[in-house]
Design a protein around this motif. Structure first.
Motif: not given
Length: 961
Positions: A353, A356-357, A394-397, A431, A436, A438
């Protein structure tokens, strides 16, 4: 029934009444105005009144409350008398100044009558404004009957209830926790376009809150009236189609980690023969980073009961060579790394994470418009349209970039930890290099309908057409392009080669940018429908007119996936074939509903003051699976004034979705495997597993019934009590047991219905020689003694029961009204069986399912200038069984509060201005901690029963003209 007051008054007063029974609204006008109003109880019985808000004389207030009922107001001396409209007179809604275009309550197709036996919950305009929430989905997510699982902003990682199909981060509604596909969402009685991949759910985020007059929730099966999806219930969002004037609002909210801005306006104009209204709403919310929520992490060692669940893809990374792992040391750039710096059996870990968001950035524009125009006496044209455009980011894991990367010996940073001089592999997190992963994109929805309404005597005829479409586009950024990475790793120039052996980003930025890849995707759902319907009195009974509603509908639906552009595996971007989808679906339907008033007060029957019986049935033909017929019965019995006993019984269904019927998933696949079998002498049984989708996939079916009462005692005016018991038997649920392949014979009783322990050898041989057989293991046909049908099919069943309750007391206080109450849902059982022969398992109060108790207690005051509201939200504790040792999850309690003030100015620029300060989750209570193993990652809270938003303090300014 005469309702006199101590004093007569014709002065204008401010009213703030919810949508409710007409008799109660008339009584409230009497109590507040001091006017004398005369009306028979029989005349008012069974009629509903819309919400009433604003400054009116008693006569004006009554005119709005009785709009589109068969009643009129007449003045006799100082009294206002409610009378039936003479047969030769038609009271125009425009002339009467109606508050709603027609009083058609969710749960019935008969105008002006409440649905017999049903309990409809209404969230009116006052409730919306006092909630302090900014969006439609926030309002409905607070509903105790709604479960947070399925498509929502925070649930995609759960991969449950179609959450994984919500790539554009919309928000659905999930009554009873039976799935968003089992709750029918309507906009003014119409199906809006569907969102998500293959049209998986209705996206509530597209509906502007400023345009909503009320939201009606029927938590009961209603396929007899509305068709597919109305298993758990119906949510009908009623817009402000009769608004007149101008209203503008602006809201700014601030939370720990993000802020949000909302602005909107609604304007309406009436003329003698019609009206027009238009509303616009803008909403923007910043992203919420997981760095601001400590419980969204894979490193949960700081929490009691938590552990370290970080992944082995990290920066610095880990070398894998000769079956051993070697952690790359920190604090060096990879240029001078030696084998002696590495230790065998070590590895680096990193939180997936990182960067991330928790919540995506969202920005939405929404526009709603509606009009009515009388074309001739008793003939009216009407239309409405909704357009919404929402973009997200959204920035993802870390997920798709986590893969072993091969470093050849030609790479200038190559290091050989075991002296073989062979290529090595590295577990490396990109990362810090790429940022991240996205996902960003846009959703656009358009829905429009128009029609004609003709009144002939007491009958109303309606014909209209509806068009809806929703397009969703998304791009997955910051993905590793494996082809260009392989070339960069093979580069011999240390100035341009890719370096995976350092701590941090140690590669030339130009090289890093060269491996940056992406994928893009889009899809469109389209619906066209037409409807003709009529309702009116059928014949006269001693207790009143028998009412009949009839209708026929046609609907055409399709979903098409567009070709994707992939820039992840080839040196240049390539176009990928779209996901194959089934043919368009065509649905034809017809329904009938009959309401019989069997007893009324003027008949003088002892113990039967009022008795209403309703019966409805709907037939539907689907082009892709066949026919279904669903009946429903409802009964309301009032033994004496103030007490109503009610009940319903009916069947409902959910049609297979386009995703359920995908041709690529239906393709047959078979393989043989040795399974652990406690009944086998060798402990192993060789089984042939069938995969794919059965060709005759049918609808999910349910039978539901309710029983309850409404109590409004005359000896304690203002007290209301409502209790409803419900039971839903949901069967033929579409499911694939394939994930349990290794347990099929261990739990033989559970899967007995899909296990053939004595198959015909010729059948086995035919599968082995067929085109769908894949030889995963060296097993011959003669070794197979069992066939297991693990295809997607109508398999599972669920049974859910419990109580909905609401207790409230309302009275006049100072210059306004005071209300206290509590409403919620208590589930007594939620049992599930994976197959028809399997034993039932109680899944209530377990992670991934609804809890047994949710409620909202409330206290509010609405005065001429000042208003205040306080709400306590309660979600009961439950058990997390994802680990060998179950973990108890604590209850979650949050408090919402609002203060509002209407400025005293009667003239000038500040006239009609209201200020409101609200706080949701006022005490900033974090979600209860639990180790939530989601399969590919682990976090420290449950996004289906709690929210990471935290405290939001918002200031709202509203002005009316």
């Amino acid at each position: 029934m005469a309702m006199p007051a101590c004093a007569q008054s014709g002065e204008r007063q401010q009213y703030d009444l919810p949508a409710q029974d007409l008799a109660r609204s008339v009584r409230d006008v009497v109590d507040q105005s001091g006017a004398t109003i005369v009306a028979s109880a029989d005349m008012l019985g069974g009629l509903r009144a819309p919400a009433l808000r604003g400054d009116f004389t008693p006569e004006q207030a009554l005119a709005r409350l009785i709009a589109n009922t068969p009643l009129m107001v007449a003045r006799v001396g100082d009294a206002l008398v409610l009378q039936h409209v003479p047969a030769d007179r038609v009271q125009s809604s425009a002339a009467a100044g109606a508050g709603d275009d027609e009083i058609l309550v969710t749960g019935t197709r008969i105008r002006g009558r409440a649905p017999a036996g049903a309990a409809v919950t209404t969230i009116d305009r006052r409730d919306i404004e006092q909630s302090g929430y900014g969006t439609t989905q926030q309002i409905l997510q607070a509903l105790p009957q709604n479960f947070g699982g399925g498509p929502n902003e925070t649930t995609i990682e759960t991969n449950r209830g179609n959450a994984s199909l919500n790539q554009n981060y919309g928000s659905g509604v999930n009554l009873r926790g039976l799935g968003t596909g089992s709750t029918l969402a309507l906009l003014n009685g119409e199906r809006p376009p569907m969102a998500g991949f293959a049209g998986a759910f209705t996206d509530l985020s597209m509906i502007p809150t400023i345009s909503i007059q009320r939201i009606e929730i029927l938590p009961d099966g209603a396929s007899a009236l509305y068709g597919s999806d109305a298993v758990a219930g119906v949510v009908n969002i009623i817009p402000r189609t009769q608004f007149e004037g101008l209203e503008a609002t602006a809201r700014y909210g601030l939370a720990d980690g993000f802020d949000e801005l909302q602005a909107g306006a609604i304007g309406g104009k009436r003329w003698q023969s019609g009206n027009f209204v238009i509303a616009y709403d803008f909403y923007r919310r910043d992203r919420l980073a997981v760095a601001d929520r400590s419980y969204i992490s894979e490193d949960l060692r700081r929490f009691d009961g938590g552990g370290d669940y970080r992944a082995n893809y990290a920066n610095p990374g880990t070398i894998v060579s000769g079956g051993q792992t070697f952690a790359i040391p920190a604090g060096q750039d990879g240029g001078n790394l030696a084998a002696s710096d590495l230790a065998a059996g070590t590895q680096n870990l990193q939180d997936q994470w990182l960067g991330a968001d928790a919540l995506p950035f969202q920005e939405r524009h929404a526009l709603f418009a509606a009009m009515q125009q009388e074309l001739a006496p008793n003939l009216e044209f009407y239309a409405q349209a909704l357009f919404g455009s929402r973009q997200f980011d959204r920035r993802l894991r870390a997920s798709s970039n986590n893969a072993l990367r091969t470093v050849p010996v030609t790479n200038p940073f190559y290091i050989d930890p075991i002296g073989t001089n062979q290529p090595i592999q590295v577990r490396y997190s990109f990362v810090e290099d790429l940022g991240p992963e996205t996902l960003r994109g846009r959703s656009e929805a358009l829905g429009a309908s128009s029609g004609l309404r003709l009144d002939v005597g007491k009958w109303s005829f309606d014909a209209h057409a509806t068009y809806g479409t929703q397009r969703e586009d998304s791009v997955f950024y910051n993905r590793v392009n494996t082809a260009r990475l392989a070339a960069a790793l093979a580069d011999t120039n240390p100035a341009t080669a890719y370096n995976l052996l350092g701590d941090g980003a140690n590669t030339n930025p130009i090289t890093i940018d060269s491996i940056r890849g992406s994928t893009s995707d889009s899809g469109r759902y389209t619906m066209v429908s037409g409807l003709v319907r009529a309702d009116g009195p059928l014949f006269r009974l001693p207790a009143g007119d028998a009412q009949l509603a009839l209708g026929g509908e046609y609907r055409h639906e399709r979903f098409r996936d567009s070709p994707a552009i992939s820039d992840t595996t080839t040196l240049t971007p390539v176009e990928l074939a779209p996901t194959p989808m089934p043919d368009p679906r065509r649905v034809t339907a017809g329904y009938a509903e009959l309401l019989l008033p069997l007893a009324a007060p003027d008949l003088g029957l002892v113990g039967v003051r009022r008795l209403d019986l309703s019966a409805a049935v709907r037939f539907e033909h689907y082009s892709d699976f066949g026919d279904t017929t669903n009946p429903k019965l409802g009964l309301s019995w009032q033994p004496f004034e103030g007490l109503t006993l009610r009940g319903t019984w009916g069947t409902s269904f959910r049609a297979p979705t386009f995703n359920d019927l995908r041709p690529d998933l239906a393709s047959p696949l078979q393989f043989a495997i040795g399974l652990t079998d406690p009944t086998s002498p060798t402990g192993i049984t060789y089984a042939l597993i069938l995969r794919g989708t059965v060709p005759d996939l049918g609808p999910e079916r349910a039978t539901s019934w309710t029983a309850g009462f409404d109590f409004e005692p005359s000896f304690l005016a203002g007290l209301t009590a409502r209790l409803t018991y419900f039971d839903i038997d949901y069967r033929d649920r579409i499911a694939s047991p394939a994930s349990e392949t290794l347990n099929f014979l261990i739990n033989r009783a559970t899967y007995a219905s899909i296990i053939d322990a004595s198959p015909d050898p010729a059948t086995v041989a035919a599968y082995f020689s067929g085109p769908g057989y894949v030889a995963l293991f060296p097993i011959t046909a003669s070794q197979v003694t069992t066939i297991i049908d693990a295809r997607t099919q109508n398999l599972a069943r669920q049974n859910l029961n419990g109580f909905d309750f609401d207790l409230a007391y309302r009275s006049e206080f100072a210059d306004g009204s005071l209300e206290v109450g509590v409403g919620g849902s208590w589930l007594s059982g939620f049992r599930q069986a994976l197959t028809g022969d399997a034993p039932e398992i109680d899944i209530l109060d377990t992670l991934g399912n609804p809890v047994d108790l949710r409620f909202r207690s409330r206290a509010s005051y609405s005065g001429k200038r000042f208003g205040a509201a306080l709400v306590v939200n309660y979600v009961d504790g439950y058990e997390n069984r994802s680990d060998a040792v179950p973990q108890q999850v604590d209850a979650w309690v949050t408090v919402d509060a609002q203060l509002s003030y209407r400025l005293a100015a009667d003239h000038g620029p500040l006239a009609g201005t209201t200020l409101a300060l609200s706080a949701s989750n006022l005490l900033d209570n974090d979600p209860p901690f639990t180790v939530n193993n989601l399969g590919l990652t682990t976090i420290g809270y449950d996004p289906e029963n709690a929210s990471p938003v935290g405290r939001v303090v918002a200031l709202q300014v509203t002005k009316t003209w």
